[in-house]
Scaffold this active site. Structure first.
Site, PDB file in Angstrom:
ATOM      1  N   GLU A  10     -23.880  20.916 -55.259  1.00  0.00           N
ATOM      2  CA  GLU A  10     -23.238  20.534 -53.919  1.00  0.00           C
ATOM      3  C   GLU A  10     -21.698  21.105 -53.685  1.00  0.00           C
ATOM      4  O   GLU A  10     -21.254  21.326 -54.808  1.00  0.00           O
ATOM      5  CB  GLU A  10     -22.819  19.232 -53.530  1.00  0.00           C
ATOM      6  CG  GLU A  10     -24.027  18.358 -53.942  1.00  0.00           C
ATOM      7  CD  GLU A  10     -23.655  16.832 -53.998  1.00  0.00           C
ATOM      8  OE1 GLU A  10     -24.638  15.801 -53.782  1.00  0.00           O
ATOM      9  OE2 GLU A  10     -22.485  16.550 -54.079  1.00  0.00           O
ATOM     10  N   HIS A  21     -21.386  18.411 -58.564  1.00  0.00           N
ATOM     11  CA  HIS A  21     -20.286  18.738 -57.276  1.00  0.00           C
ATOM     12  C   HIS A  21     -19.204  19.437 -57.733  1.00  0.00           C
ATOM     13  O   HIS A  21     -18.210  18.937 -57.699  1.00  0.00           O
ATOM     14  CB  HIS A  21     -20.433  17.613 -56.339  1.00  0.00           C
ATOM     15  CG  HIS A  21     -19.594  17.994 -54.994  1.00  0.00           C
ATOM     16  ND1 HIS A  21     -19.829  17.030 -54.000  1.00  0.00           N
ATOM     17  CD2 HIS A  21     -18.597  18.926 -54.628  1.00  0.00           C
ATOM     18  CE1 HIS A  21     -19.300  17.511 -52.727  1.00  0.00           C
ATOM     19  NE2 HIS A  21     -18.441  18.565 -53.330  1.00  0.00           N
ATOM     20  N   HIS A  51     -24.676   9.235 -50.761  1.00  0.00           N
ATOM     21  CA  HIS A  51     -23.200   8.748 -50.679  1.00  0.00           C
ATOM     22  C   HIS A  51     -23.306   7.079 -50.767  1.00  0.00           C
ATOM     23  O   HIS A  51     -23.778   6.583 -49.745  1.00  0.00           O
ATOM     24  CB  HIS A  51     -22.104   9.437 -49.476  1.00  0.00           C
ATOM     25  CG  HIS A  51     -21.050   9.510 -49.867  1.00  0.00           C
ATOM     26  ND1 HIS A  51     -20.054   8.523 -50.325  1.00  0.00           N
ATOM     27  CD2 HIS A  51     -20.281  10.687 -50.208  1.00  0.00           C
ATOM     28  CE1 HIS A  51     -19.039   9.093 -50.732  1.00  0.00           C
ATOM     29  NE2 HIS A  51     -19.239  10.293 -50.745  1.00  0.00           N
TER      30      HIS A  51
HETATM   31  N1  PXP Z   1     -24.048  13.514 -51.408  1.00  0.00           N
HETATM   32  C1  PXP Z   1     -22.679  14.187 -51.544  1.00  0.00           C
HETATM   33  C2  PXP Z   1     -22.647  15.372 -50.660  1.00  0.00           C
HETATM   34  C3  PXP Z   1     -21.809  13.807 -52.204  1.00  0.00           C
HETATM   35  O1  PXP Z   1     -20.546  14.495 -51.966  1.00  0.00           O
HETATM   36  C4  PXP Z   1     -21.733  12.743 -53.232  1.00  0.00           C
HETATM   37  C5  PXP Z   1     -20.536  12.269 -53.997  1.00  0.00           C
HETATM   38  O2  PXP Z   1     -20.063  13.266 -54.669  1.00  0.00           O
HETATM   39  C6  PXP Z   1     -22.997  12.152 -53.227  1.00  0.00           C
HETATM   40  C7  PXP Z   1     -24.103  12.709 -52.528  1.00  0.00           C
HETATM   41  C8  PXP Z   1     -23.221  11.028 -54.128  1.00  0.00           C
HETATM   42  O3  PXP Z   1     -22.518   9.956 -53.621  1.00  0.00           O
HETATM   43  P1  PXP Z   1     -22.066   8.728 -54.877  1.00  0.00           P
HETATM   44  O4  PXP Z   1     -21.210   9.170 -55.925  1.00  0.00           O
HETATM   45  O5  PXP Z   1     -21.534   7.846 -53.821  1.00  0.00           O
HETATM   46  O6  PXP Z   1     -23.796   8.125 -55.195  1.00  0.00           O
END
Ligand code: PXP
Length: 239
Positions: free
Chosen positions: A71, A44, A192
């Site tokens: 992402e 990301h 997330h």
């Molecule tokens: N999906 C998106 C769009 C995110 O921004 C993130 C965190 O960067 C995640 C998934 C993964 O989340 P986590 O780090 O809480 O597992």
């Protein structure tokens, strides 16, 4: 159906950046996660490059033997250019603001439909699968489909937050949104705050869950269990 595990390696970059230098190496992290069974790598990159840098994304791409998911917010031209240059298997569009600590909302697919349709068509022309980050809200799904997106990524922070209080209630809007998405032929990803605590129930209850991307909890678990064992544990929850 087995849900794919895509490991988000941003946290490895955060640790590296805290000291400068190249330790721990994000390139090695990507290689090892795949070696240990991860079925995808997620990054990301943000325009301020405070975690993963644009240069990292370019270095990692040729080493991906599984699936590369990038992402970010396409409202930043530098992100769009990076994705078009690197051509990952999937781009996940996230409306995160520059100062947000982490992603904190999904798209409003009604007010942003025209914008999303245009940018998605650009990525699709380049042969990149598109996914849009979405709050669990049935009303948003038909509009998401009209943008031409291939998939939605369900934003699971709320699920994770309420899981311990009442998991049946916590998952409800996600099941409803997923069922609606299937009607429109949208693939379903999620991410997330998913963790060893809440992942299995989510994967069991959401129909046709294609992929989860997990970073924070997985990297935290790896501190104690090691990356290989941690990835095996997450994969076991998805079986
Ligand atoms: N999906 C998106 C769009 C995110 O921004 C993130 C965190 O960067 C995640 C998934 C993964 O989340 P986590 O780090 O809480 O597992």
């Amino acid at each position: 159906m087995n849900t794919k595990l895509s490991v988000n390696i941003n946290k490895i970059a955060t640790l590296r950046n805290s000291r400068g230098g190249d330790l721990p190496s994000v390139v090695e992290a990507a290689i090892r996660c795949q070696m240990y069974g991860a079925q995808g790598i997620t990054v990301h990159p943000r325009p301020d490059e405070r975690h993963i840098r644009y240069k990292d994304v370019k270095e990692i791409k040729p080493l991906i033997t599984t699936e590369f998911n990038v992402e970010g917010n396409p409202k930043y031209d530098s992100f769009v250019q990076l994705v078009l240059d690197v051509k990952p298997h999937q781009v996940t569009l996230v409306p995160d603001s520059l100062d947000a600590l982490t992603s904190n909302n999904g798209w409003d697919t009604i007010s942003e439909k025209k914008y999303l349709t245009e940018i998605i068509s650009e990525f699709k022309k380049a042969g990149i699968r598109t996914s849009i980050f979405l709050n669990p809200d049935v009303k948003l799904v038909s509009h998401a489909a009209e943008t031409g997106a291939d998939r939605i990524e369900l934003y699971t922070e709320d699920y994770a937050k309420h899981f311990l209080i009442n998991k049946k209630e916590a998952i409800k809007p996600y099941i409803e949104t997923a069922i609606e998405a299937l009607k429109f032929n949208l693939g379903i990803n999620a991410g997330h705050d998913l963790s060893l605590l809440n992942l299995k129930y989510f994967a069991q209850k959401i129909p046709n869950l294609l992929e989860v991307s997990i970073g924070h909890a997985l990297i935290a678990d790896a501190l104690y269990l090691g990356m290989e064992k941690t990835i095996q544990n997450y994969l076991a929850e998805l079986k």
